[in-house]
Design an enzyme around this catalytic site. Structure first.
Site, PDB file in Angstrom:
ATOM      1  N   SER A  91       6.621  -3.166   5.238  1.00 40.03           N
ATOM      2  CA  SER A  91       6.307  -4.503   4.729  1.00 40.03           C
ATOM      3  C   SER A  91       7.446  -5.054   3.888  1.00 40.03           C
ATOM      4  CB  SER A  91       5.010  -4.477   3.920  1.00 40.03           C
ATOM      5  OG  SER A  91       5.133  -3.604   2.801  1.00 40.03           O
ATOM      6  N   GLU A  92       8.095  -4.200   3.075  1.00 40.76           N
ATOM      7  CA  GLU A  92       9.265  -4.608   2.306  1.00 40.76           C
ATOM      8  C   GLU A  92      10.257  -3.462   2.187  1.00 40.76           C
ATOM      9  OE1 GLU A  92       6.575  -7.849   1.363  1.00 40.76           O
ATOM     10  OE2 GLU A  92       6.264  -5.695   1.068  1.00 40.76           O
ATOM     11  N   THR A  93      11.525  -3.832   2.177  1.00 36.29           N
ATOM     12  CA  THR A  93      12.611  -2.922   1.832  1.00 36.29           C
ATOM     13  C   THR A  93      13.336  -3.505   0.630  1.00 36.29           C
ATOM     14  OG1 THR A  93      12.912  -2.139   4.102  1.00 36.29           O
ATOM     15  CG2 THR A  93      14.770  -1.858   2.598  1.00 36.29           C
ATOM     16  N   HIS A 120       5.045  -3.741  -5.270  1.00 35.65           N
ATOM     17  CA  HIS A 120       5.095  -2.303  -4.990  1.00 35.65           C
ATOM     18  C   HIS A 120       6.506  -1.841  -4.644  1.00 35.65           C
ATOM     19  CE1 HIS A 120       4.976  -3.432  -0.706  1.00 35.65           C
ATOM     20  NE2 HIS A 120       5.247  -2.170  -0.410  1.00 35.65           N
TER      21      HIS A 120
END
Length: 231
Positions: A91-93, A120
């Protein structure tokens, strides 16, 4: 993937926090080799980059909310960072580079776009930095959403994020359709919609239609309800 260390994180004074966070071993991202000419091929120099995958909000491996954290020794292009995020396919890096004055530059990319804020992945970035011995007990991140801080104590990690006040709105019909249930109240923040349902059971049983959520005029939807006193 192994999970060598865990640290319990607790809620503190209304700040953003998590229950558990695990960090895995670093992997290596390498640029594709480039070749010049058909006969006289020369391999480009391969540069190792440290990338960690962190599972937040869980006490089990492969659970929770995963994020990737890429520690960079120098700034990389937007295209390069977007390509790495697409390769990680989480979902995110989060991408971390040093900044003047002791601060740290922090950026977040989904597999398709850069985003202004990710909780997060920020938590994961702070945890990784401490795990590898970088940074003081209080970290300061320079981001598209301003200066954010992460502080480590015996009780866990506390993040200081900007407030995003919610303006009450009438629940849009599209929101009801996306959630499959009618909110009792709704609101709009800077980037998210907020939907309050009738109670905790409704929150636990909601099964959103993700394509319809994506079509809403918002980055995402926060679904909540008044608590029932259960842990």
């Amino acid at each position: 993937m192994t999970h060598p260390r865990t640290r319990k994180l607790v809620r503190a004074g209304g700040a953003v926090s998590a229950d558990w966070l695990r960090v895995g071993n670093p992997t290596v991202a390498r640029p594709a080799a480039k070749f010049a000419g058909r006969r006289d091929a020369r391999r480009a120099t391969l540069q190792a980059v440290r990338i960690f995958q962190v599972d937040a909000f869980t006490s089990e491996a492969f659970g929770g909310n995963p994020a990737a954290v890429c520690l960079l020794d120098e700034a990389r292009s937007d295209r390069w960072q977007q390509s790495v995020a697409a390769e990680m396919n989480l979902s995110e890096t989060a991408f971390v580079t040093d900044a003047p004055g002791g601060d740290v530059h922090l950026r977040w990319f989904t597999p398709t776009v850069e985003v202004d804020l990710c909780g997060h992945a920020t938590l994961a970035a702070a945890h990784v930095m401490w795990e590898v011995g970088r940074g003081e007990e209080r970290l300061a991140f320079r981001t598209r959403s301003g200066r954010l801080t992460a502080e480590r104590s015996a009780d866990g990690i506390t993040l200081d994020f900007p407030a995003d006040p919610v303006t009450p709105i009438d629940p849009p019909a599209e929101l009801t359709a996306a959630l499959g249930t009618a909110p009792v109240a709704a609101g709009r923040g800077r980037t998210f919609l907020l939907a309050e349902l009738a109670g905790p059971d409704e929150v636990r049983s909601v099964r959103p239609e993700l394509a319809a959520v994506k079509a809403l005029d918002a980055m995402g939807v926060i679904v909540t309800a008044a608590g029932d006193g259960d842990a």
